[in-house]
Design an enzyme around this catalytic site. Structure first.
Site, PDB file in Angstrom:
ATOM      1  N   ASN A  13       0.978  -1.326  -0.010  1.00 31.17           N
ATOM      2  CA  ASN A  13      -0.042   0.143   0.220  1.00 31.17           C
ATOM      3  C   ASN A  13       0.947   1.245  -0.058  1.00 31.17           C
ATOM      4  OD1 ASN A  13      -2.617  -1.252  -0.059  1.00 31.17           O
ATOM      5  ND2 ASN A  13      -2.170  -2.029   2.057  1.00 31.17           N
ATOM      6  N   ARG A  20      -3.623   9.359  -0.543  1.00 34.34           N
ATOM      7  CA  ARG A  20      -4.763   9.245   0.452  1.00 34.34           C
ATOM      8  C   ARG A  20      -4.244   9.428   1.947  1.00 34.34           C
ATOM      9  NH1 ARG A  20      -5.877   4.621  -2.899  1.00 34.34           N
ATOM     10  NH2 ARG A  20      -7.444   5.611  -4.276  1.00 34.34           N
ATOM     11  N   ASN A  77      10.307  -0.543   5.327  1.00 30.48           N
ATOM     12  CA  ASN A  77       9.317  -0.279   5.802  1.00 30.48           C
ATOM     13  C   ASN A  77       8.331  -1.464   5.463  1.00 30.48           C
ATOM     14  OD1 ASN A  77       6.824   0.519   6.650  1.00 30.48           O
ATOM     15  ND2 ASN A  77       6.982   2.685   5.899  1.00 30.48           N
ATOM     16  N   ALA A  80       2.117  -3.208   6.734  1.00 28.34           N
ATOM     17  CA  ALA A  80       1.348  -4.059   7.412  1.00 28.34           C
ATOM     18  C   ALA A  80       2.042  -5.454   7.986  1.00 28.34           C
ATOM     19  CB  ALA A  80      -0.183  -4.270   6.877  1.00 28.34           C
ATOM     20  N   ARG A 110      -0.831   4.459  17.852  1.00 27.54           N
ATOM     21  CA  ARG A 110      -1.875   3.836  17.030  1.00 27.54           C
ATOM     22  C   ARG A 110      -2.612   2.810  17.733  1.00 27.54           C
ATOM     23  NH1 ARG A 110      -0.337   3.989  10.988  1.00 27.54           N
ATOM     24  NH2 ARG A 110      -2.716   4.066  10.777  1.00 27.54           N
TER      25      ARG A 110
END
Ligand code: CA2
Length: 150
Positions: A13, A20, A77, A80, A110
């Site tokens: 993603n 977004r 990175n 998820a 988070r």
């Protein structure tokens, strides 16, 4: 002196960056981030190659290839997959290349499921919460780590 060979891996993603959720992930695109890392690398005598995939196996393959390509350090990175992937953990353990885990957001501020990482305990370092600057800090850290531990 020969430039350091650095591989930057971006997980699922992250190709959507800049399109977004700018409040969480910033407004820069992945291309912007890659270009700024390559420019920073030039000044630090590091050759920076970047790769993004939405597929766990493709990221595993890239880690295996890094060994064959004599990569000196990996910035990853895992997105998820950070929180789930034993396959990425095993690949990074197998190739024995120093790596830094990077996050744009402060994962610890988070949801609880983002507080755990399958990779952090085998990483040379973890950087989270500085937006795209997290990658820049990781590049500087990896170069310093390579000088100290090579
Ligand atoms: O903060 C980070 O860098 C994360 O690795 C980003 C992942 C998330 O699953 C991790 O917990 C923390 C999500 C990447 C999603 O990227 C997007 C980018 C733009 C728009 C939507 C998603």
């Amino acid at each position: 002196m020969k430039p350091l060979n650095i591989l930057v891996l971006h997980g699922p993603n992250l190709n959507l960056l800049g399109t977004r959720e700018p409040k969480t992930y910033g407004s820069e695109s992945l291309d912007d981030i890659n270009q700024s890392l390559q420019a920073l690398g030039l000044g630090l005598n590091a050759d920076v190659q970047c790769f993004q995939s939405n597929h766990e196996g493709a990221l595993v393959d890239a880690i295996h290839q890094a060994r064959l390509d004599d990569v000196d350090g990996i910035i990853i990175n895992p997105a998820a997959y950070t929180h789930t992937s034993i396959a990425l953990r095993d690949a990074l353990l197998a190739v024995q290349i120093p790596f830094i885990e990077v996050h744009l957001s402060n994962v610890h501020a988070r949801e609880a499921f983002r507080h755990t990482s399958r990779l952090a305990d085998i990483a040379s370092g973890v950087i989270a919460g500085f937006g795209s600057h997290s990658y820049h800090l990781a590049l500087r850290g990896l170069i310093q780590h390579n000088k100290e531990y090579q």
